[in-house]
Design a protein around this motif. Structure first.
Motif: not given
Length: 196
Positions: A21-22, A121, A128, A155
Motif C-alpha cells: 500500500s505504501t 501508511t 501515521t 490502510t
C-alpha cells in the motif's frame, strides 16, 4: 543544441515482499508530478531491498547504492513514503536515507533546498502521525523542505489497487496534491522552469 531535460522527481518508499500500500500510494503521488511533465524515478520496496545496510566506512558502493545516490543527486524534488512500523519509519526507508551521507561533500549535500513530499501508511491511525513527524524531522536534518501537506493513510480503511487508484477519492486527491506540490516547488531547488 539540445533541449534541457525536465526536472526529476524521485520517489522513495515501500516494503520488502511485493508492492505494498505504501508503494502504491507513492506511485500515485509521483505520477501526478509526471503528468505535469516532470521526469520521475521510483525506488520501491524491491529497489530498497537491494541496498545493503549502510556502512559509513565502506570504500566502495554497490551498483544499487550508486544508482540510488546518483538519482537523488540529479533530483529537483523527492517524495518519501514509509509504512508506520512500531510508531516510526521502516528500516528499509531509513537505510536508504542514511545512504545519502554519500552526498555530504557535494555542492548540494543531502536533500538541501529540495521540496520533499511525505506519505505515511499504517493499519490504524496511531502510527501515521508519529511516522509523518519522524519523516519531517529526518528531512529537516537532511536540509530538505517538507511540503506543506503530508498524507497520513489508514490502510485499514483505504485500499489501493494495481491500476493506480484508491478506494477513497479523498486519499487519491491528497496523494496527487503531494505530487503537485513537489512539482510546483521543484524549480526553486535548481532554478529550473516548470515543464509544459
Amino acid at each position: 543544441m539540445t533541449a534541457a531535460k525536465p526536472p526529476l522527481i524521485v520517489g522513495i518508499g515501500g516494503t520488502i515482499g511485493g508492492v505494498s500500500s505504501t508503494e502504491r500510494a507513492l506511485r500515485i503521488a509521483v505520477a501526478a508530478a509526471g503528468e505535469i511533465g516532470f521526469r520521475t524515478r521510483i525506488f520501491g520496496g524491491d529497489a530498497l531491498a537491494q541496498l545493503p545496510l549502510y556502512d559509513p566506512r565502506a570504500t566502495e558502493r554497490t551498483e544499487a547504492e550508486r544508482a540510488f545516490v546518483d538519482a537523488v543527486r540529479d533530483a529537483s524534488a523527492v517524495v518519501i513514503a514509509s509504512p508506520g512500523y512500531h510508531g516510526s519509519i521502516s528500516g528499509v526507508v531509513k537505510n536508504a536515507l542514511d545512504l545519502l551521507e554519500e552526498t555530504a561533500r557535494d555542492p548540494r549535500p543531502y536533500l538541501a533546498d529540495m521540496p520533499v513530499g511525505l506519505i505515511a501508511t499504517a493499519y490504524g491511525w496511531q502510527a501515521t502521525g508519529s511516522t509523518i513527524a519522524a519523516l519531517r524531522s529526518i528531512v529537516h536534518a537532511l536540509r530538505g523542505w517538507p511540503t506543506p501537506f503530508a498524507a497520513a493513510i489508514n490502510t485499514q480503511i483505504t485500499k489501493f489497487d494495481d491500476e493506480g487508484s484508491a478506494s477513497d477519492p479523498a486519499v487519491l486527491a491528497q496523494l496527487r496534491l503531494i505530487g503537485e506540490q513537489v512539482a510546483r516547488f521543484a524549480p526553486l531547488a535548481g532554478g529550473l522552469a516548470v515543464p509544459g
